[in-house]
Design an enzyme around this catalytic site. Sequence first.
Site, PDB file in Angstrom:
ATOM      1  N   CYS A  77       7.162  -0.355 -31.794  1.00  0.00           N
ATOM      2  CA  CYS A  77       6.694  -1.074 -30.599  1.00  0.00           C
ATOM      3  C   CYS A  77       6.189  -0.115 -29.516  1.00  0.00           C
ATOM      4  O   CYS A  77       5.689  -0.546 -28.482  1.00  0.00           O
ATOM      5  CB  CYS A  77       7.829  -1.927 -30.050  1.00  0.00           C
ATOM      6  SG  CYS A  77       9.309  -0.951 -29.727  1.00  0.00           S
ATOM      7  N   GLY A  78       6.373   1.187 -29.720  1.00  0.00           N
ATOM      8  CA  GLY A  78       5.916   2.173 -28.735  1.00  0.00           C
ATOM      9  C   GLY A  78       7.052   2.737 -27.904  1.00  0.00           C
ATOM     10  O   GLY A  78       6.880   3.758 -27.239  1.00  0.00           O
TER      11      GLY A  78
END
Length: 180
Positions: free
Chosen positions: A158-159
């Site tokens: 998701c970063g």
Amino acid sequence: MSKRKKNILFQLTGSIACYKACNVISRLVQEGHDVKTVCSQNALKFIGKSTLEGLTHRAVYTDTFEDRSALEHINLTRWMDLAIVCPATANIINKLAAGIADDYISTIFLACDFKKPYLIAPAMNLNMWKHPATRNSVKTLQGWGVNVLGTATGYQACGDVGEGRLLEPEAIYKEIVKAL
Ligand SMILES: Cc1cc2nc3c(=O)[nH]c(=O)nc-3n(C[C@H](O)[C@H](O)[C@H](O)COP(=O)(O)O)c2cc1C
């Protein structure tokens, strides 16, 4: 570990890390173990049955009511020497700790007596991992004798960067060998 081949029940849930679990499964098969896989319906959105069937030479279990031999979920708990959920989502961890049995993996779990090793390899976003519900569930499961493995820290799909990543395949393989 004894040289006798072991029966490993390898269960996958709906995480981006399903692809990493394939390396663990492949390693276990190459070491001569008999591996049967169970996938949650959501795991099948991340990985195809053909990959798991190709790696294990066995059909994948996905549906408690599938027309195999009756009460296959009970038979699997008798067959297995060790069970692992890898990757284990926040959902399955919280579900198992709540005693819900509404899919194949959670139904098998409730039929286990914990005389055999049961491992959980979590994989999730850092907020899911830190969530009070998940923290409580991990404690509950550990209290029942479940071996909840740690997570790795680092980049997440998701970063975000932090805890909750699935351990690397080699580390998971070593935990399985240790438990056996
Ligand atoms: C692209 C994508 C990646 C996901 N990765 C994870 C993950 O790594 N861990 C997790 O707990 N949930 C993850 N989820 C959410 C779960 O798939 C969702 O909670 C699902 O209901 C889990 O079902 P299961 O536990 O029955 O497999 C992801 C969802 C999507 C769309």
